[in-house]
Design an enzyme around this catalytic site. Structure first.
Site, PDB file in Angstrom:
ATOM      1  N   HIS A 166      21.006  13.464   9.398  1.00  0.00           N
ATOM      2  CA  HIS A 166      20.972  12.389   8.404  1.00  0.00           C
ATOM      3  C   HIS A 166      19.518  11.992   8.159  1.00  0.00           C
ATOM      4  CE1 HIS A 166      21.624   8.833   6.127  1.00  0.00           C
ATOM      5  NE2 HIS A 166      21.232   8.014   7.094  1.00  0.00           N
TER       6      HIS A 166
ATOM      7  N   CYS B  24      26.406   5.396   6.019  1.00  0.00           N
ATOM      8  CA  CYS B  24      25.956   6.698   5.522  1.00  0.00           C
ATOM      9  C   CYS B  24      26.779   7.874   6.018  1.00  0.00           C
ATOM     10  CB  CYS B  24      24.490   6.913   5.887  1.00  0.00           C
ATOM     11  SG  CYS B  24      23.413   5.700   5.109  1.00  0.00           S
TER      12      CYS B  24
ATOM     13  N   GLU C 165      29.084   3.856   0.520  1.00  0.00           N
ATOM     14  CA  GLU C 165      28.900   2.430   0.789  1.00  0.00           C
ATOM     15  C   GLU C 165      28.681   1.690  -0.523  1.00  0.00           C
ATOM     16  OE1 GLU C 165      25.263   1.511  -0.383  1.00  0.00           O
ATOM     17  OE2 GLU C 165      25.045   0.686   1.638  1.00  0.00           O
TER      18      GLU C 165
ATOM     19  N   ASP D   5       0.839  -1.189   0.000  1.00  0.00           N
ATOM     20  CA  ASP D   5       0.000   0.000   0.000  1.00  0.00           C
ATOM     21  C   ASP D   5       0.885   1.255   0.000  1.00  0.00           C
ATOM     22  OD1 ASP D   5      -1.850   1.968   0.329  1.00  0.00           O
ATOM     23  OD2 ASP D   5      -2.364   1.432   2.403  1.00  0.00           O
TER      24      ASP D   5
END
Lengths: 387, 347, 129
Positions: B236, B114, B82, B30
Site C-alpha cells: 500500500h 484503504c 472510503e 515548501d
C-alpha cells in the site's frame, strides 16, 4: 371550407410588466381586439388560448376557464380551449380558431396568446423554456435552448460559411425595426459590434443573438370572410393555415441546419394560398435566436439554403428590401412572451396589410406570412394573410 | 478448494494531475521539502463529473473488455472505497447495472479505509473457491478526501482497479492470502463529516508498519517463502516513503518494489492504491513470476496475497489501457481548478 | 427529473442501450417502440451501441442548467454513433479541442444530481478518441 378573415387585432405592450398579471394581460389584449373589431361579447362563439407553460410560470392550469371568466364570457358560458405547442402555442391557437370558423361550426372566434414570464427568476424561466426540448434526452444531458440553436448555428457556419457578423445583422435589423414599434421591448438600435462584444451564452451565440424574457399577450378576432366587411373596412383574409411536425430532439433531424417542419408547413401553405414565396410582401418569422431567422428565410423559400446569412447582410430582409422580415422587431427586439408570439405575428402582419403600421409600414404590402416555431423545430405553423 | 485467481483486471486513472508544488504554494509551504519527505511529486485529480462510482465503472469495463467476459457470468460485485458517493445506497449496484451484470448476482459495498478493495478480493475468492459463483468482481476505487491545507491533501488521489476473480482461465493464481486486523484509531471520518481526521505520526509505526509488515511476514511464513522467492513486491502506497521503508524492513530490494511503485506520479488512490500497483505489475509480469501484494487499511488491517502469474497473462496484454498508459500525458491543473473539481468550494 | 423517471431509462443511459429495426436495418438511440420508417411493419429489438462515433456539431455552454454536473464553459455536442443514430451529450474536452468531425468514444460519468441530498444521475458522455 369557408374563407376566414381577421376583423380585429389587439396587443399589449411587450416588456417586463411588473404591474400586470397573467389574466390581466389576456383581458387587455382581448378587449382591444374586441374594440378594434367592434363585436359584442355575446357574438363571440369561442375562445382559443395559446400558452406554453402557465403551469410552471405562474402555477396555473385550466387557462381556458380562467381567461373566459376574466374576459367576462364565463357568465354566458362561451366555450374556451387552451392549446399548447411550446413557442408555437400562439400560432397553433390561431390555427385552431381558423379551422373552427372555416368548418362552419363557429362564426366569431377570438384567438389569443400570452405568457407571463417574469413572475419567476431567470434560472427558472430558462428551465421552463428548455421543457420545449426533449427533457429526457436533451435537457438532462446539459442542453439549453441557446445551446441547441448554437449547435445549429455552428453547423450552418461550417457548411455555408455563414458568419457571426451575418447573424448579428439579424439582431441589428430587428432592433432597428423595433425602434418604430411602440409595443416593442427594446426600442433602441444596436450595432454588429454590440452583438459581437456581448457575453457569449452558447458559442457561437452571444447574448444579443437571443430573444429576451418578456410578458405580453395578443389577440385577433376571426369571422367568416363573407361577413367580414360587416365589422371592418379592412378585413385581412387568411389565405392559408399550415402546420407541420418534426422530431422533438434536434439530434434526430434529417438535417440539423434545416427545420423540416418549416419546409413542410411552407409547402402546404403556399399550395393552399396558391402563391409563391416571391409573392410575399412581408413576413414575421420566429427569430428566437438570430440563426433561427436565417433558417426561416431559407426554409420558407425566400432564399436558397445557405444564403440566408448573405441575404441578411445585403439588406434583402430589411424594410425596403426584397422581402422585409420581422418589421415588428421580431422575437429578438419586440420581445418573446412565448404563447403570445404566434398571435402577435398575425397582429403585425394585419396592421401592415391594413396600412396601419406607422413608421415601419411597408408600402403597398398585400400578402404577408407568419412563421411560428415550437422548440428547436418540432412544430412549425405558417399562415398566409392577404388584404 | 480449487485454485482461485485473477481472470482479468482493469484500471482507471482520471486525466488530471496537480503538482505537489502547486498545493504547497497555495498554503505557503515548501514544496521541495514536502516532495522529498513524501516522495510524491504529483497526484491524480478527478474531473468534476467523476467520482468513486464512475471510476469503479470505468475500471470494471476495462477489466471485462480486456477479456470480453460475459458480464452475466459475474455472481458478485464488491466495491471497496472510503468515498462512496452515497452513504446509504451501494456503489456496486450502479457498477452492476453499468456493466450489464444485473439482476442475478449479489453485491455490496465495502469500507475499510484503504483496504476495502483487497477485502473485496478475499470475499470474491471465497465465493468463487466454494463454487457459489462463477466469477466475482472486486473493485477498489476512491476519490480520496483531504481537508484543504491538511497534509493528506498532498497525496489524496483518485483512481480505481477492478479484478475479475475466477477458478478457470486464470491469468494469475492467488496462491495464498493472509490478513492481520486490530482495532487501531489511526485515521477515521465520522458520519456526516466531509474530511477524515488522522493521528499524524501515530499513523506510521503502530499502524501502517506494524500491520503491513505483520501481514507480509505472516504470508511468507504460511507459504514458506522468503523475499527471494518473489519477483515483485507491491505494498500500500500512502506516500513514497512508507512502502520503500517497509519493503526494506521486509528484506525486499528496490528492483522488486519498482514496477508496482506507482505513487510518485499518482498519489494515494486509497482503496485503489495497492491494487493499482498490482495492475502495473500484471501489465509487464511474465508467466511463472511471483508477486507479493499487501494492502493497508487504517482502523486497521492488512491483507497480503501471493500471486503467481500464469501463461494466460499474455492473452490480456494490450487489450485494455495499462497503468503506465493511464499515467501518461496528464493535464495539469491549478489549485483553483482542483478545488472546483473536488467540490471544495461550496456555493 | 424525478427519481422514477430517471430510473426507468437508467440502463439505456448507462450503456447506450437503444433499439434496432430489423425490417429496415435502422438503429435508434434513444430507444423507440415504433420505427419511424416502417411504423407497423417495423420489428424492434434492443441493441447495445459500441459507443464510438463522431462529433456532428457542438456548442460551448456558458450558463449550465440547474442540476447539471458540469462547470461552465462545457462542450455540448450532437454525436453520430457509428451505427447511425445521433444523440445529444457533453463532450469532455476543452472548448479549444472541440472540432466538427472529431472521433469520440463513450465514457461513464455523473451527468447531474437532483440536489446535494438528492439522487445522483449517472450516464454517458463522450471523450475525444
Amino acid at each position: 371550407m369557408r374563407e376566414v378573415a381577421i376583423i380585429g387585432v389587439g396587443c399589449t405592450r411587450f416588456t417586463e410588466l411588473w404591474e400586470t398579471s397573467f389574466r390581466d394581460l389576456f383581458v387587455e389584449a382581448g378587449l382591444s381586439a374586441i374594440e378594434d373589431a367592434g363585436v359584442e361579447g355575446e357574438t363571440i362563439d369561442a375562445l382559443y388560448i395559446g400558452n406554453m407553460s402557465a403551469g410552471r410560470f405562474i402555477e396555473q392550469e385550466h387557462l381556458a376557464s380562467l381567461i373566459a371568466d376574466y374576459a367576462g364570457l364565463a357568465s354566458i358560458n362561451t366555450p374556451s380551449t387552451r392549446v399548447e405547442a411550446a413557442c408555437a402555442s400562439g400560432g397553433l391557437a390561431l390555427r385552431q380558431a381558423v379551422l373552427a370558423v372555416a368548418s362552419g361550426h363557429h362564426n366569431i372566434v377570438i384567438a389569443g396568446g400570452g405568457e407571463k414570464m417574469t413572475d419567476v427568476g431567470t434560472g427558472d424561466a430558462t428551465d421552463v423554456l428548455s421543457a420545449a426540448a426533449d427533457r429526457e434526452w436533451e435537457g438532462i444531458m446539459g442542453a439549453t435552448f441557446p445551446g441547441l440553436y448554437a449547435m445549429i448555428a455552428r453547423l450552418h457556419m461550417h457548411r455555408y460559411h455563414t458568419t457571426s457578423e451575418q447573424l448579428a445583422q439579424v439582431a441589428v435589423k430587428n432592433h432597428y425595426n423595433a425602434t418604430m414599434n411602440p409595443r416593442a421591448q427594446y426600442q433602441r438600435e444596436i450595432t454588429v459590434e454590440n452583438v459581437l462584444t456581448s457575453p457569449i451564452v452558447a458559442d457561437p451565440l452571444h447574448l444579443l443573438d437571443c430573444s429576451p424574457i418578456t410578458d405580453g399577450a395578443a389577440a385577433v378576432i376571426l369571422a367568416p370572410g363573407e361577413i367580414a366587411r360587416k365589422y371592418t373596412d379592412t378585413p385581412v383574409y387568411i389565405k392559408a393555415t399550415a402546420q407541420a411536425s418534426s422530431t422533438i430532439s434536434l439530434h434526430d433531424r434529417r438535417d440539423i441546419t434545416t427545420l423540416d417542419a418549416t419546409v413542410a408547413a411552407a409547402r402546404r401553405a403556399f399550395e393552399m394560398a396558391g402563391v409563391t414565396p416571391d409573392e410575399i410582401d412581408i413576413a414575421e418569422v420566429h427569430d428566437c435566436f438570430t440563426i433561427a431567422e436565417i433558417l426561416a428565410i431559407e426554409d420558407i423559400g425566400f432564399f436558397k439554403k445557405g444564403e440566408g446569412g448573405r441575404a441578411t447582410e445585403e439588406g434583402l430582409t430589411a424594410i425596403g428590401g426584397k422581402i422585409p422580415v420581422n418589421t415588428s422587431g421580431g422575437l429578438k427586439a419586440c420581445g418573446h412572451p412565448v404563447g403570445a408570439t404566434g398571435i402577435k405575428q398575425a397582429v403585425e402582419v394585419t396592421e401592415q396589410l391594413r396600412g396601419e403600421a406607422g413608421k415601419r409600414q411597408v408600402d403597398g404590402a398585400e400578402i404577408g406570412l407568419t412563421q411560428n416555431v415550437g422548440g428547436s423545430g418540432g412544430t412549425a405553423i405558417i399562415h398566409i394573410l392577404q388584404r | 478448494m480449487d485454485s482461485v485467481g485473477i481472470v482479468s483486471y482493469g484500471a482507471y486513472i482520471p486525466r488530471y494531475r496537480i503538482k505537489v508544488d502547486e498545493i504547497a504554494e497555495t498554503w505557503g509551504e515548501d514544496g521541495d521539502s514536502i516532495r522529498k519527505s513524501l516522495w510524491v511529486f504529483e497526484k491524480s485529480v478527478p474531473d468534476i463529473d467523476e467520482d468513486t462510482v464512475t471510476i469503479a465503472v470505468e475500471a470494471a469495463r476495462s477489466a471485462i473488455g480486456r477479456r470480453e467476459i460475459d458480464p452475466l457470468r459475474i455472481g458478485a460485485i464488491y466495491t471497496g472505497s472510503e468515498s462512496h458517493p452515497y452513504v446509504v445506497k451501494p456503489t456496486s449496484t450502479i457498477v452492476a447495472e453499468a456493466i450489464g451484470a444485473t439482476p442475478l448476482l449479489t453485491a455490496a459495498d465495502f469500507e475499510f479505509a484503504c483496504k476495502g478493495g483487497t477485502a473485496a478480493i478475499q470475499a470474491c475468492m471465497g465465493l468463487v473457491g466454494s463454487g457459489m459463483i462463477d466469477l466475482g468482481l472486486a473493485i477498489g476505487s476512491d476519490v480520496a478526501q483531504g481537508a484543504p491545507g491538511d497534509a493528506l491533501e498532498y497525496t489524496a488521489a483518485a483512481g480505481g482497479v477492478a479484478l475479475v476473480i475466477g477458478r478457470s482461465e486464470l491469468a494469475a493464481e492467488i496462491e495464498a492470502t493472509y490478513s492481520l486486523t486490530t482495532d487501531m484509531p489511526d485515521f477515521w471520518r465520522r458520519d456526516g463529516m466531509p474530511y477524515p481526521e488522522h493521528g499524524g505520526r501515530f499513523t506510521g509505526e503502530p499502524a501502517y508498519f506494524r500491520h503491513i509488515i505483520g501481514a507480509a511476514q505472516g504470508l511468507m511464513e504460511k507459504t514458506s517463502t522468503t523475499p527471494g522467492d518473489y519477483d515483485y513486491v507491491v505494498l500500500h502506497q500512502p506516500n513514497g516513503k512508507f512502502p520503500m521503508r517497509a519493503a526494506r524492513m521486509l528484506g525486499f530490494t528496490e528492483r522488486q518494489l519498482g514496477p508496482g511503485f506507482v505513487v510518485p506520479h499518482l498519489g494515494n488512490t486509497y482503496s485503489g492504491s495497492a491494487m493499482m500497483g498490482l495492475a502495473a505489475v500484471l501489465d509487464l509480469a511474465e508467466p511463472g513470476e511471483r508477486i507479493l501484494m499487501a494492502s493497508f487499511g487504517s482502523g486497521a488491517g492488512s491483507d497480503a496475497f501471493l500471486v503467481r502469474v500464469l501463461d494466460e497473462i499474455r492473452e490480456l496484454r494490450e487489450k485494455a489501457p495499462s497503468v503506465s498508459e493511464l499515467l501518461k500525458d496528464p493535464t495539469y491543473v491549478s489549485y483553483a481548478t482542483y478545488a472546483r473539481h473536488k467540490g471544495k468550494m461550496k456555493m | 427529473m424525478t427519481v422514477p423517471r430517471f430510473w426507468r431509462k437508467l440502463k439505456h443511459r448507462y450503456n447506450l442501450l437503444g433499439t434496432h429495426c430489423t425490417t429496415c436495418e435502422t438503429y435508434y438511440y434513444p430507444p423507440r417502440k415504433i420505427c419511424p420508417k416502417c411504423r407497423r411493419r417495423g420489428e424492434i429489438e434492443p441493441h447495445r451501441f459500441k459507443g464510438e462515433g463522431k462529433l456532428l456539431t457542438y456548442t460551448i455552454i456558458q450558463n449550465p442548467p440547474e442540476k447539471i454536473t458540469a462547470h461552465a464553459p462545457y462542450v455540448l455536442g450532437i454525436v453520430e454513433l457509428d451505427e447511425g443514430p445521433r444523440l445529444t451529450s457533453q463532450i469532455i474536452c476543452s472548448p479549444e479541442e472541440a472540432e466538427i468531425g472529431m472521433r469520440v468514444r463513450s465514457v461513464f460519468r455523473k451527468i447531474g444530481e437532483e440536489s446535494a441530498e438528492g439522487m445522483i444521475y449517472y450516464g454517458t458522455k463522450f471523450v475525444k478518441l
